[in-house]
Each structure stands twice: as structure tokens, then as C-alpha cells.
Design a protein around this motif. Structure first.
Motif, short mmCIF file in Angstrom:
data_model
loop_
_atom_site.label_atom_id
_atom_site.label_comp_id
_atom_site.label_asym_id
_atom_site.label_seq_id
_atom_site.Cartn_x
_atom_site.Cartn_y
_atom_site.Cartn_z
N PHE A 102 -0.53 5.02 12.77
CA PHE A 102 -0.99 3.64 12.89
C PHE A 102 -1.33 3.29 14.33
O PHE A 102 -2.34 2.63 14.60
CB PHE A 102 0.06 2.67 12.36
N SER A 105 -4.78 4.34 15.15
CA SER A 105 -5.80 4.08 14.13
C SER A 105 -6.95 3.23 14.68
O SER A 105 -6.78 2.45 15.62
CB SER A 105 -5.18 3.39 12.92
N TRP A 110 -9.08 0.55 9.70
CA TRP A 110 -7.83 0.10 9.07
C TRP A 110 -8.07 -1.21 8.32
O TRP A 110 -7.67 -1.37 7.17
CB TRP A 110 -6.76 -0.09 10.15
N ARG A 111 -8.75 -2.14 8.99
CA ARG A 111 -9.04 -3.44 8.37
C ARG A 111 -9.95 -3.26 7.15
O ARG A 111 -9.78 -3.94 6.13
CB ARG A 111 -9.71 -4.35 9.39
N ARG A 112 -10.91 -2.35 7.25
CA ARG A 112 -11.85 -2.16 6.15
C ARG A 112 -11.15 -1.64 4.89
O ARG A 112 -11.49 -2.04 3.78
CB ARG A 112 -12.96 -1.18 6.58
N VAL A 113 -10.17 -0.76 5.06
CA VAL A 113 -9.41 -0.26 3.90
C VAL A 113 -8.76 -1.44 3.18
O VAL A 113 -8.82 -1.54 1.94
CB VAL A 113 -8.36 0.78 4.33
N VAL A 114 -8.13 -2.33 3.93
CA VAL A 114 -7.49 -3.49 3.32
C VAL A 114 -8.53 -4.41 2.68
O VAL A 114 -8.32 -4.94 1.58
CB VAL A 114 -6.64 -4.25 4.36
N SER A 155 -0.71 3.81 6.25
CA SER A 155 -0.25 2.42 6.30
C SER A 155 -1.25 1.44 5.70
O SER A 155 -0.86 0.51 4.98
CB SER A 155 0.08 2.01 7.74
N ALA A 156 -2.54 1.60 5.97
CA ALA A 156 -3.53 0.66 5.43
C ALA A 156 -3.60 0.78 3.91
O ALA A 156 -3.63 -0.23 3.19
CB ALA A 156 -4.90 0.93 6.04
N TYR A 157 -3.64 2.00 3.42
CA TYR A 157 -3.73 2.21 1.97
C TYR A 157 -2.50 1.66 1.27
O TYR A 157 -2.61 0.95 0.26
CB TYR A 157 -3.89 3.71 1.68
N SER A 160 -2.46 -2.14 1.29
CA SER A 160 -3.45 -2.72 0.38
C SER A 160 -3.02 -2.58 -1.07
O SER A 160 -3.24 -3.49 -1.89
CB SER A 160 -4.81 -2.06 0.60
#
Length: 296
Positions: A102, A105, A110-114, A155-157, A160
Motif C-alpha cells: 500500500f 501504491s 488504488w482509487r480506481r479499483v475502489v 488493500s484496494a480490492y 472495495s
């Protein structure tokens, strides 16, 4: 004289599937097509979407659209209604992933995954809810084992998928009295481009290898899709693939400390063998998302 079989419950009903160009989404589309559903396939990869649509036996159409784009999704919902009729069910499957520490990252990725996994699911629900309310239909949110037990370097996955689980629970409580059913699909490792790509990265591959044998098994997308199609047909509140994932629910509070303990032993060893690095977007679907945004 043979008695005619009754029509399939999904026959002639319109079902929306997001992330339908490949992987689980494509497999779900094929499973629903076999049950007579009319299909609206949404995704970013226009050529692949058109190929999948053209290979189906029943009535189907596709739309190249970003599930996080409120205006484009609202327009797509209007077009689906005009082309295929009111929507009876939605499978919110679109999702991407990235891996790596993270601290290192890419904030935008990271934001786009969420955004895709969580905000995209909410946008999908919002745009198709008028139809689903009218048909007293069904919304299936595709989540993951990651919603119950987070993993390092994802972490992002994980965030989300925990988010979409909570979103689906809230939506279910809001809509139950209006005759709309909301389901959550908890999936483990599925044989998709995303998982195959993750296995190319040493740390992600090794982390999966250190899971208990049942938890590290990879399941064919077609097998997973049949369970999801059953959930749509029967309006199930939850579906677990594999079925043993259901047993994780009562003990899920024990998973974070267990994962932390295992990581404490394994990560130092892995770090000595190979540096922890960002993976970038995982799988062809993740790379297609990046290309789509770059082109826009």
C-alpha cells in the motif's frame, strides 16, 4: 406422450450483466443465456463484448460503457429498456484489481479499483433500480472471500469488496418491503485473466500457496457461473462458491488476526527472496480499463 417441460423461470426476462466481456461475467452471460434470459451485456471491451453477444443463442445486446460514469450508465439503462424491455435482474460483476504494498501504491490506480468495484456497483444499482422495482426483481452483487478476510498487498480490492458487501446488505434492507430481492455472491479463486495474472507475481502467488488446500484451489469460471445463475433464478440472498465458504461466516472475526500472524512469518521470508513491487492493473480486464480511460 411426453409432457412438455415448463418454461424456464428466466425465459424471456431481461438480465443485465456488468463486466461481461470476459471471465466470470462472460461465463454468467452464457449460463443465463442457456436458461432463456434476454441479456444486456455491459463492459469496456467493445470488440470482445460484441463477440460474446454474437455467440449467444438467445436475444442479447451489448453496451460499451464505464460503470462509474453516472450519465453514460443512465443512458445505457434507458437504451436497455427500449431494446430488451424492463430489467428483471442485475448481476453487478464488473471489477478490477491491483496488487503490491500500500505504501508504494499508485494513488490513482488504488482509487480506481475502489471506484470500479464499489462506486460502479452503486451506479449500476441506481440506474437499473427503476426497472427492478417495477418488475419486483433481483440484484446480485458479486463480492469475494476478500470481503470476509483481507489479504496483504490487495488493500484496494479487499476494501472495495468489503464495501460492496455492506452496500448490498443496506440495499436489501431498503428494498425488501418493495418486493425486490438482493443477493451477495462470495467467490473464492476463479480461473480468470485476473487470477492468472496475479500468479505471475511471486508474492501474490506465494501468499495463495500458503492458504489451506481448500482455500487455494482455483475453480473454473463456467462452474462458478452456474451457481450465480442459480442464485438469479431462485433469488437467493447469498451464494458461496465453493460451498464451504459459508462456514467462514460464523468465524470471520478470527480471520484478520490469523492472516496477520501468517503474514508475520511469511512476508520476511518472501521479501528476502524478491522485492515487493506494484503489479499494476491485474489481468486483461484491468489493462482494458486503463486503456479505456487513457483514450477518453
Amino acid at each position: 406422450m411426453r409432457t412438455p417441460r415448463p418454461a424456464h423461470p428466466l425465459s424471456g426476462r431481461t438480465v443485465v450483466v456488468t463486466g461481461a466481456a470476459r471471465g466470470v461475467g462472460e461465463a454468467v452471460a452464457r449460463a443465463l443465456d442457456a436458461r432463456g434470459a434476454h441479456l444486456a451485456l455491459l463492459g469496456l471491451e467493445g470488440p470482445r463484448l460484441r463477440t460474446v453477444t454474437g455467440s449467444l443463442r438467445g436475444e442479447a445486446a451489448c453496451w460499451e460503457v464505464d460503470v462509474t460514469d453516472d450519465e453514460a450508465m443512465a443512458e445505457t439503462a434507458r437504451e436497455v429498456r427500449a431494446r430488451l424491455g424492463p430489467v428483471s435482474a442485475v448481476v453487478a460483476n464488473a471489477g478490477i484489481a491491483e496488487g503490491g504494498p500500500f505504501a508504494d501504491s499508485d494513488p490513482a490506480l488504488w482509487r480506481r479499483v475502489v471506484e470500479v468495484n464499489l462506486i460502479g456497483s452503486a451506479t449500476t444499482a441506481r440506474c437499473f433500480l427503476p426497472d427492478v422495482l417495477r418488475t419486483r426483481g433481483y440484484y446480485l452483487q458479486v463480492a469475494s472471500l476478500a470481503a470476509m478476510g483481507a489479504s496483504p498487498f490487495m488493500s484496494a480490492y479487499c476494501a472495495s469488496k468489503a464495501g460492496v458487501e455492506s452496500f448490498a446488505h443496506a440495499l436489501r434492507a431498503e428494498l425488501a418491503h418493495r418486493g425486490v430481492a438482493v443477493g451477495i455472491a462470495y467467490l473464492n479463486w476463479t480461473d480468470t485473466d485476473m487470477i492468472r495474472d496475479a500468479d505471475r507475481h511471486t508474492v501474490l502467488r506465494e501468499l495463495r500457496a500458503h492458504m489451506p488446500p481448500p482455500a487455494r484451489k482455483v475453480y473454473p469460471a463456467a462452474q462458478v457461473a452456474e451457481h450465480l445463475a442459480d442464485a438469479v433464478e431462485r433469488r437467493r440472498p447469498s451464494v458461496y462458491v465453493p460451498a464451504w465458504l459459508r462456514a467462514v461466516q460464523p468465524v470471520r472475526s478470527f480471520l484478520p488476526p490469523l492472516v496477520t500472524r501468517v503474514a508475520g512469518f511469511e512476508l520476511p521470508r518472501l521479501e528476502r527472496a524478491a522485492a515487493f513491487e506494484e503489479t499494476g492493473p491485474l489481468g486483461a480486464g484491468g489493462r482494458a480499463d486503463t486503456a479505456f480511460r487513457a483514450a477518453g
